[in-house]
Scaffold this motif. Structure first.
Motif, mmCIF file in Angstrom:
data_model
loop_
_atom_site.group_PDB
_atom_site.id
_atom_site.type_symbol
_atom_site.label_atom_id
_atom_site.label_comp_id
_atom_site.label_asym_id
_atom_site.label_seq_id
_atom_site.Cartn_x
_atom_site.Cartn_y
_atom_site.Cartn_z
ATOM 1 N N UNK A 276 0.819 -1.209 0.000
ATOM 2 C CA UNK A 276 0.000 0.000 0.000
ATOM 3 C C UNK A 276 0.854 1.259 0.000
ATOM 4 N N UNK A 277 2.098 1.136 0.463
ATOM 5 C CA UNK A 277 2.959 2.306 0.581
ATOM 6 C C UNK A 277 4.199 2.134 -0.278
ATOM 7 N N UNK A 278 4.213 2.775 -1.433
ATOM 8 C CA UNK A 278 5.359 2.725 -2.327
ATOM 9 C C UNK A 278 6.333 3.841 -1.954
ATOM 10 N N UNK A 279 7.609 3.482 -1.869
ATOM 11 C CA UNK A 279 8.609 4.450 -1.445
ATOM 12 C C UNK A 279 9.465 4.955 -2.606
ATOM 13 N N UNK A 280 8.826 5.241 -3.728
ATOM 14 C CA UNK A 280 9.566 5.657 -4.915
ATOM 15 C C UNK A 280 10.296 6.981 -4.712
ATOM 16 N N UNK A 281 9.818 7.796 -3.771
ATOM 17 C CA UNK A 281 10.468 9.092 -3.551
ATOM 18 C C UNK A 281 11.470 9.090 -2.426
ATOM 19 N N UNK A 282 11.616 7.967 -1.734
ATOM 20 C CA UNK A 282 12.548 7.894 -0.622
ATOM 21 C C UNK A 282 13.954 7.556 -1.111
ATOM 22 N N UNK A 283 14.941 7.956 -0.323
ATOM 23 C CA UNK A 283 16.325 7.653 -0.651
ATOM 24 C C UNK A 283 16.617 6.184 -0.373
ATOM 25 N N UNK A 284 17.158 5.490 -1.354
ATOM 26 C CA UNK A 284 17.441 4.064 -1.193
ATOM 27 C C UNK A 284 18.441 3.791 -0.073
ATOM 28 N N UNK A 285 19.386 4.695 0.132
ATOM 29 C CA UNK A 285 20.368 4.509 1.194
ATOM 30 C C UNK A 285 19.715 4.574 2.567
ATOM 31 N N UNK A 286 18.755 5.487 2.721
ATOM 32 C CA UNK A 286 18.044 5.603 3.999
ATOM 33 C C UNK A 286 17.275 4.322 4.304
ATOM 34 N N UNK A 287 16.582 3.818 3.301
ATOM 35 C CA UNK A 287 15.809 2.596 3.493
ATOM 36 C C UNK A 287 16.727 1.404 3.733
ATOM 37 N N UNK A 288 17.877 1.383 3.077
ATOM 38 C CA UNK A 288 18.848 0.304 3.284
ATOM 39 C C UNK A 288 19.425 0.353 4.694
ATOM 40 N N UNK A 289 19.707 1.568 5.178
ATOM 41 C CA UNK A 289 20.221 1.716 6.550
ATOM 42 C C UNK A 289 19.208 1.193 7.559
ATOM 43 N N UNK A 290 17.945 1.557 7.346
ATOM 44 C CA UNK A 290 16.916 1.080 8.270
ATOM 45 C C UNK A 290 16.772 -0.432 8.181
ATOM 46 N N UNK A 291 16.862 -0.976 6.982
ATOM 47 C CA UNK A 291 16.762 -2.427 6.810
ATOM 48 C C UNK A 291 17.860 -3.152 7.585
ATOM 49 N N UNK A 292 19.078 -2.601 7.573
ATOM 50 C CA UNK A 292 20.185 -3.195 8.328
ATOM 51 C C UNK A 292 19.909 -3.116 9.823
#
Length: 391
Positions: A276-292
């Protein structure tokens, strides 16, 4: 259409946090005996005190915080509480562009009362000539009916303190516009949706904002002060994040219309992304950091129900990260150990240079611990909520 008033502890608490944060009141005039003049009366007026240039001081009158005359009034269809919170915080952020926290003092809206807001949020009709939403055309189709565009409206006042006197320096008014209008074809029947494009809600919002401006200028206290008009795009009821501010304009020198609107590229995203929530406008590095961060936390403490984050972006740059963790912990020693580990893991994996808040809750919603770091900070402040009251 029904209008409801939402006056929750959560909203009041949030407003207090936004204005005063967690600091002391060393710069406050709280408790002083100075007699300060507001725009309307001469009574003892003080402020909550300053905790830094990031936050406004608030107005205290006769020892009591001045609450809004129309707080929490909105169209009853709004079931996403995230919209209520992000609307208020977004409105404060827009106001800071015009009214400096170092020069102005925040006051809850005093010039538009609840009954007026209720009428403005209604459909225009013979019985409600001041309604800002279009009249009911009697149609039931998703694309043929007249939707409810305006969902909520809020006023914020900004005061100037000169010695023992306080006067109105400006006003901000926010209009919360629906991206989805929920309706029923028959009372208590199924709920249907009318989707409203950003282009359409923006056009409608600008038109309504000018009408509101004209009405505000009719009040003697508001004839010449600067008035900021801000448009907020509401997220849908099933969204995991609130909406975002999309544009604002400033009316100066008593003008009764604005045309010079400034667009705002502010967005909210959920980490990790969902269908339901697409993160096309978010920075991939930020999302990767959170994933780690998420992966290490879940591996170290397996008794977790969920680790998510709300990422707030301004002009495509991360401006704040709010992490929410739900646990299955029962012992206080587990909570203490977990919080200690979080402080280390967050410092190592989460993005630097932005404010970060981490809230740890139990499955039933009780807050167990809280961690926070400022944009310029490197270490995390932590607090364990103990039933014993000794932490």
């Amino acid at each position: 259409m029904k209008i409801k008033r939402i006056r929750t502890i959560g909203l009041v608490a949030m407003a207090a946090l936004v204005l005063a944060a967690c600091g002391n009141l060393k710069n406050s005039s709280f408790g002083s005996n100075d007699s300060s003049n507001t725009a309307t009366s001469t009574k003892t007026t003080t402020t909550t005190g300053s905790t830094g240039s990031e936050f406004y001081q608030g107005v205290i009158k006769n020892g009591t915080y001045r609450t809004s005359k129309s707080r929490g009034v909105n169209v009853s269809q709004n079931d996403n509480v995230m919209n209520l919170k992000s609307f208020e915080t977004g409105l404060l952020d827009v106001s800071k562009k015009v009214f400096s926290t170092e020069k102005y003092v925040f006051q809850e809206g005093q010039y538009v009362d609840s009954s007026t807001v209720e009428n403005w949020l209604g459909r225009v009709s013979k019985s409600n000539p001041t309604g800002l939403n279009p009249k009911n055309n009697g149609k039931k189709g998703a694309t043929t009916r007249n939707p409810i565009y305006l969902q909520q409206l809020e006023e914020q006042d900004y005061m100037i303190q000169n010695g023992s006197k306080m006067s109105l320096g400006g006003v901000t008014v926010g209009l919360g516009m629906n991206s989805v209008d929920y309706y029923q074809k028959v009372q208590y029947g199924a709920t249907y949706e009318t989707n409203i494009s950003t282009t359409e809600l923006t056009a409608q919002g600008k038109k309504m904002a000018n009408t509101v401006l004209q009405r505000l200028r009719q009040k003697s206290a508001l004839k010449s002060v600067p008035i900021v008009l801000a448009l907020y795009k509401q997220s849908s009821n099933d969204s995991l994040v609130g909406g975002n501010m999309i544009a604002y304009a400033v009316s100066k020198n008593g003008s009764t219309s604005v045309s010079d609107w400034k667009s705002l590229d502010w967005n909210n995203y959920v980490f990790p992304a969902t269908s339901e929530s697409k993160n096309s406008g978010a920075n991939n590095n930020d999302e990767s950091d959170f994933s780690s961060f998420k992966s290490h936390v879940e591996n170290f403490f397996p008794n977790l129900s969920g680790v998510t984050a709300n990422a707030h972006y301004k002009d495509k740059a991360l401006s704040k990260l709010s992490v929410n963790i739900t646990t299955k912990f029962y012992s206080e020693t587990e909570i203490i150990s977990f919080t200690q580990y979080l402080a280390t893991a967050a410092k190592r994996y989460l993005p630097s240079g932005v404010p970060v808040e981490i809230t740890v809750k139990s499955a039933n919603g009780d807050i167990q611990s809280f961690l926070a770091r400022t944009a310029k900070g490197s270490s995390y402040y932590t607090h364990i909520f103990s039933d014993q009251g000794n932490n």
